[in-house]
Design an enzyme around this catalytic site. Structure first.
Site, PDB file in Angstrom:
ATOM      1  N   ASP A 114      -6.629  27.700   6.922  1.00 54.09           N
ATOM      2  CA  ASP A 114      -6.922  28.637   6.859  1.00 54.09           C
ATOM      3  C   ASP A 114      -5.723  29.698   7.240  1.00 54.09           C
ATOM      4  OD1 ASP A 114      -8.239  31.141   5.174  1.00 54.09           O
ATOM      5  OD2 ASP A 114      -9.920  30.496   5.787  1.00 54.09           O
TER       6      ASP A 114
HETATM    7  C1  BGC Z   1      -9.835  33.301   3.132  1.00 57.23           C
HETATM    8  C2  BGC Z   1      -9.686  31.940   2.578  1.00 57.23           C
HETATM    9  C3  BGC Z   1      -8.467  32.955   1.632  1.00 57.23           C
HETATM   10  C4  BGC Z   1      -6.484  32.890   2.617  1.00 57.23           C
HETATM   11  C5  BGC Z   1      -6.198  33.165   1.220  1.00 57.23           C
HETATM   12  C6  BGC Z   1      -8.226  33.968   4.153  1.00 57.23           C
HETATM   13  O1  BGC Z   1      -8.933  34.348   4.969  1.00 57.23           O
HETATM   14  O2  BGC Z   1     -10.658  32.792   4.233  1.00 57.23           O
HETATM   15  O3  BGC Z   1     -10.435  31.873   1.765  1.00 57.23           O
HETATM   16  O4  BGC Z   1      -8.491  31.313   0.638  1.00 57.23           O
HETATM   17  O5  BGC Z   1      -7.033  33.797   2.928  1.00 57.23           O
HETATM   18  O6  BGC Z   1      -6.365  34.181   0.752  1.00 57.23           O
END
Ligand code: BGC
Length: 731
Positions: free
Chosen positions: A262
């Protein structure tokens, strides 16, 4: 075939180039020419050197093409980039938020919305969607509950598969499909106290039986990628969790896709207290099986050195690069790196009439009728006068919801617009805002501060309510009150909204409450009084039209809650598939049983619940044989009759209970459902097959097995299903 190609490619790649494939950057600079600021300049140089495998947040054909060209024309090996984006509930055409859409229990409709999202995203250069989010959550305080499919592992698994199939289609190499990403692996939805990014301390059995099933279903459906999570689980950050990523996902499930971290979750293992610095974090993550680093900047600083020092076997880098290259091959990017850079498609395939119609269709199917006393609904189209009240009723933005991808702000059909378009010209439709909604958080910062005390608009609302035959009152949450980082301690309606309801109800009892929200809300007082309540979530581009379809009976509501609605925030986590405990009931009127002294244990509206403008009766539950053994099966059948006056749809739900097992089992578990449509007065017999697969769970032997013993089976129109039979499973 693809594996051979990867072999030969890997054999000529330098370690640096292999590591490059493991690096993902977010980029949002202007697309005309190289970026000017230092951080982006550095990314640009790395792109040219083939030190980047994928980009995030770069959209449009022009934007993606320019970066793809940068790599293809400058780098030694010309390995095409992946372009990822958070396609969560639509791209430009917005569908209901995932939790809302899950209330449709309509797998075909859900699959279709994902396939349209894929079609639009690929027309804008994207080849990788960061969805579906498959986190189970039972805590309405957690803002990201809006992004998943609710509280139940069975329903969430079915929906995960539908969404993966919608995104990926039957052929990943088509121009209109893209790689999906099941996230967040794992247990992110179990954050302590519902606080986003917080600690998770669930046990092994809960992990396997409740959290992992939707991921397993997605893996089985061939999901191309998965994303790990910000949280720790019992002391180990998910991003550095070897047992989860290597042992379970890659070994035991034999999944051949790749795992992306993530956003910066690799380097966040430093503040977690699990890594000393980025190099150490990179070591932890790669050993644990995290293949790609999303903006953590740890793999690019750490991996080369770690391999050279012998701390990380180069084979692990090869495996990670192989997995990423595999998806690039499957997408067909090596045959044509510009296959998603089609200006004509960008012009013609996005936000089309057809896509918008499909959004209205899913939206109306996602609405849940929570209450309809005296059948006040559906409203007549020639009602003399309707007072439409509430800021949300005139809001063209909130229905788009959180995680809105490329949606244009204020582009949704508002409830007021939907109602006006639906009624006869002769009907008087008046509008008053009443009060503001709440404290929203626009995008990333809390900048929308609303005076919570301001109730001055109520008098105007009361005035129009008095004059009207019926009131449609929209209350709930703004778009950005739920979503990432939007945890709340209160899930009540804001005080001004409660006051608004009370004031209106005092002068006109014909109030239809339309809830718009991203999470279950506590509406206990309103539910006692209002004769009709519709749960409409944040329904997307066609929100107002879809709600009007249901309000005026052009569509007979068929949604069922994918999540329990609490009576009080103090009940959360709240879910139907609880354990019995040793003290489940009140014996001798003493206090010594598992309950609250000031509130019931049950939900205000339980999982699986939802009304229709007709009614259904369940009769004659029958089990084909009293028992079955390994390899066999039994059939459970039931007769459902439409006892009302209109055609309607019903989700027939099957639950089981394993009475005694090697670990305690829930008092009810959803194990099957069928969405049926019945003409008024008609009956149908529905049958469900129960076999070993269905009664399996992760047992005390630490294996998925079916254990012999007695089971109860229940069928009905919600998790309260009370028609019951039993059967035995014999080894
Ligand atoms: C989120 C993800 C997301 C990623 C990219 C993160 O903060 O937890 O779900 O895909 O950002 O935007």
């Amino acid at each position: 075939m693809i594996e051979n190609k990867i072999d030969s490619l890997l054999s000529i790649m330098t370690l640096k180039e292999k590591i490059g494939q493991l690096v993902l950057y977010s980029g949002s600079w202007d697309v005309t020419g190289p970026p000017s600021d230092i951080g982006n300049k550095e990314k640009y140089e790395k792109l040219k050197n083939g030190e980047v495998g994928a980009m995030l947040n770069v959209t449009t054909v022009a934007g993606t093409k320019e970066l793809q060209e940068t790599v293809i024309e400058n780098s030694r090996l010309k390995i095409p980039l992946l372009f990822g984006y958070d396609v969560i509930h639509g791209f430009k055409t917005i569908f209901p938020i995932p939790l809302g859409e899950s209330a449709s229990w309509d797998l075909e409709a859900i699959k279709k919305s994902s396939s349209i999202a894929a079609k639009e995203a690929t027309a804008s250069g994207i080849n990788w969607a960061y969805g579906p989010m498959v986190d189970i959550s039972r805590d309405a305080r957690w803002g990201r509950i809006m992004e998943g499919a609710g509280e139940d592992p069975f329903l969430a698994s079915e929906i995960a598969v539908a969404r993966v199939q919608g995104f990926q289609g039957d052929d990943l190499s088509k121009k209109t499909t893209l790689a999906a990403c099941a996230k967040h692996f794992a247990a992110y939805g179990f954050a302590e106290g519902g606080r986003d990014y917080n600690t998770v301390s669930i046990g092994e059995y809960e992990l396997h039986n409740t959290v992992l099933p939707p991921f397993k279903a997605a893996a089985k459906a061939g999901v191309a990628t998965m994303m790990n999570a910000f949280n720790e689980i019992d002391g180990i950050p998910a991003t550095g969790h070897k047992e989860l990523q290597r042992d379970i996902l890659k070994e035991s499930w034999d999944w051949d896709g790749f795992m992306v971290s993530d956003f910066a979750s690799i380097s966040e293992m430093i503040p977690h207290g699990y890594a000393v610095d980025k190099v150490h974090a990179a070591e932890r993550a790669i050993l644990a099986g995290c293949d790609m680093d999303m903006e953590g900047r740890a793999y690019e600083v750490g991996l080369e050195q770690l391999v050279k020092e012998g701390k990380v076997d180069e084979k692990l880098i090869d495996d990670a690069a192989r997995r990423i290259l595999r998806i690039k091959y499957r997408l067909g990017l090596f045959d044509d790196p510009y296959k998603y850079c089609d200006e004509a498609r960008e012009k013609n395939d996005i936000y089309t009439k057809e896509n918008i119609e499909a959004s209205r269709d899913v939206a109306k199917k996602s609405i849940v009728l929570l209450k309809n006393d005296d059948t006040i609904l559906p409203l007549k189209k020639d009602t003399r006068s309707i007072a439409v009240i509430g800021a949300l009723a005139n809001d063209k933005d909130s229905p788009i919801g959180s995680w809105r991808a490329m949606a244009t702000a204020n582009s949704a059909v508002s409830l007021l617009e939907g109602i006006k378009a639906a009624v006869d010209k002769t009907v008087k439709v008046s509008y008053a805002k009443g009060v503001a909604v709440g404290v929203g958080e626009r995008n990333f910062v809390r900048e929308l501060k609303i005076n919570q005390e301001d109730v001055t608009g109520i008098s105007e609302a009361v005035h129009i309510a008095k004059e009207a035959e019926v009131v449609v009152l929209a209350v709930g949450e703004e778009a950005f009150q739920s979503g990432e980082g939007r945890s709340q301690v209160s899930i009540d309606l804001t005080m001004p909204q409660q006051k608004l309801f009370e004031a209106i109800w005092a002068v006109n009892k014909n109030v239809v409450v339309v809830l718009m929200n991203g999470r279950p809300l506590v509406i206990t007082d309103i539910a006692k009084k209002a004769p009709a309540i519709l749960e409409t979530w944040h329904l997307g581009s066609e929100s107002g039209n879809a709600i009007a379809d249901v309000l005026f009976g052009d569509y007979n509501p068929s949604g069922k809650l994918p999540v329990s609605f609490p009576r009080s925030v103090g009940q959360v986590p709240l879910y139907y598939n609880i354990k019995n405990t040793g003290r489940p009931t009140n014996v001798d009127s003493m206090v010594f049983w598992s309950h609250y002294t000031d509130e019931k244990n049950t939900a205000l509206f339980p999982f699986g619940y939802g009304l229709s403008y007709t009614s259904f009766e369940y009769k004659n539950i029958e089990v084909s044989t009293p028992s079955f053994s390994a390899g066999g099966a039994i059939t459970v059948s039931i007769t459902v009759t439409n006892t009302g006056k209109r055609k309607g749809k019903e989700v027939v739900q099957l639950y089981i209970r394993d009475l005694v097992a090697s670990i305690t089992r829930p008092i009810k578990e959803l194990k099957g459902f069928e969405l049926i449509e019945l003409e008024a007065g008609k009956s149908r017999t529905i049958s469900f097959t129960i076999n070993e697969e269905i009664i399996r769970f992760y047992t005390a032997n630490k294996k998925w097995e079916a254990e012999p013993g007695e089971f109860k089976v229940f069928v009905g129109g919600s998790s309260k299903a009370s028609l019951e039979a039993s059967f035995f499973f014999k080894k």
